[in-house]
Enzyme design. Structure first.
Site, PDB file in Angstrom:
ATOM      1  CG  HIS A 154      -1.943  10.021  24.957  1.00 39.97           C
ATOM      2  ND1 HIS A 154      -0.981  10.094  23.975  1.00 39.97           N
ATOM      3  CD2 HIS A 154      -2.094   8.697  25.219  1.00 39.97           C
ATOM      4  CE1 HIS A 154      -0.572   8.862  23.668  1.00 39.97           C
ATOM      5  NE2 HIS A 154      -1.230   8.003  24.429  1.00 39.97           N
ATOM      6  CD  GLU A 181      -2.426  12.939  21.067  1.00 39.36           C
ATOM      7  OE1 GLU A 181      -2.157  13.852  20.262  1.00 39.36           O
ATOM      8  OE2 GLU A 181      -1.664  12.598  22.001  1.00 39.36           O
ATOM      9  CG  HIS A 209       6.557  14.235  20.959  1.00 30.14           C
ATOM     10  ND1 HIS A 209       5.800  13.472  21.829  1.00 30.14           N
ATOM     11  CD2 HIS A 209       7.820  14.190  21.435  1.00 30.14           C
ATOM     12  CE1 HIS A 209       6.578  12.978  22.776  1.00 30.14           C
ATOM     13  NE2 HIS A 209       7.818  13.402  22.551  1.00 30.14           N
TER      14      HIS A 209
END
Length: 237
Positions: free
Chosen positions: A43, A70, A190
């Site tokens: 990410h 991401e 997450h």
């Protein structure tokens, strides 16, 4: 069985803290795959405080499973994905100064924008996923963009898991069923951990992929990367 994609942002954070190349991000990614990881997730953020844009280019050359990138689809991110051509791109609505992802997209408010971005990546053969909260409206909105998958934002589940896991999982089950009904694949991520991943994966119908970084790396400080990767895989079986 859902596949395990390991987010290596924390490895990059540790490397960057000393300004050198220890730990070596590419070596860790290669080792994670050798240990059984079925994907590598990164990410990158605009300030490159952990994953650098060059890391994405370098990882593309060595990752043998699936590379998932991401991020918020700002211009620089779009250009990076266009260049690297990962297996999957996950669209996340975090601001440039966000500590970590903290909400899914409002897929109704941003429908036109997301539809344009999804088409842009899908036209290149890149599987697309949209990070969403587990609500029917957001799932339906995601479906209207033409996206391949959603990634369910699981912080609320993780936060409530210890006190009432049945209540914690309920909206995710409903959301997953709606996604399946609409022909969308289901990812999740997450704050998933060794403690809660088995229950989550057993309850979510059609779960295809989980992306786990912070917990997995933290647990590995005590248990070792190879051991932890296989502990996750056994819980996902």
């Amino acid at each position: 069985m859902a596949i395990l994609s390991v987010n290596v942002n924390k490895i990059a954070t540790l490397r960057n803290s000393r300004g050198g190349d220890v730990p070596n991000l590419l070596k860790v990614a290669i080792d994670l795959e050798a240990f059984g990881a079925q994907g590598i997730t990164i990410h990158p953020r605009p300030d490159e405080r952990h994953i650098r844009y060059q890391d994405a280019r370098d990882l593309k050359k060595v990752v043998q499973t699936e590379l998932n990138i991401e991020g918020n689809p700002i211009e620089s991110f779009i250009k990076l994905v266009d260049e690297v051509q990962p297996a999957q791109v996950t669209l996340v609505p975090d601001g440039p100064d966000a500590l970590t992802s903290n909400a899914g997209w409002d897929t109704i408010k941003h429908k036109d924008f997301l539809t344009k971005i999804v088409k842009h990546f899908k036209d290149q053969g890149i599987r697309t996923s949209i990070f969403v909260d587990p609500t029917i409206e957001m799932i339906e909105g995601a479906a209207q963009t033409g996206v391949d998958r959603i990634e369910l934002y699981t912080e609320d589940f993780a936060s409530l898991y210890d006190t009432d896991r049945d209540k914690a999982i309920a909206p995710y089950i409903t959301a997953a069923k709606k996604a399946t009904e609409l022909g969308i694949g289901i990812n999740a991520g997450h704050d998933l951990s060794l403690e809660n991943i088995k229950f989550f994966s057993e309850q979510i119908p059609g779960l295809l992929e989980v992306s786990i970084g912070h917990a997995l790396i933290s647990e590995s400080l005590y248990l070792g990367l190879e051991n932890v990767v296989n502990m996750y895989k056994s819980r996902l079986a």
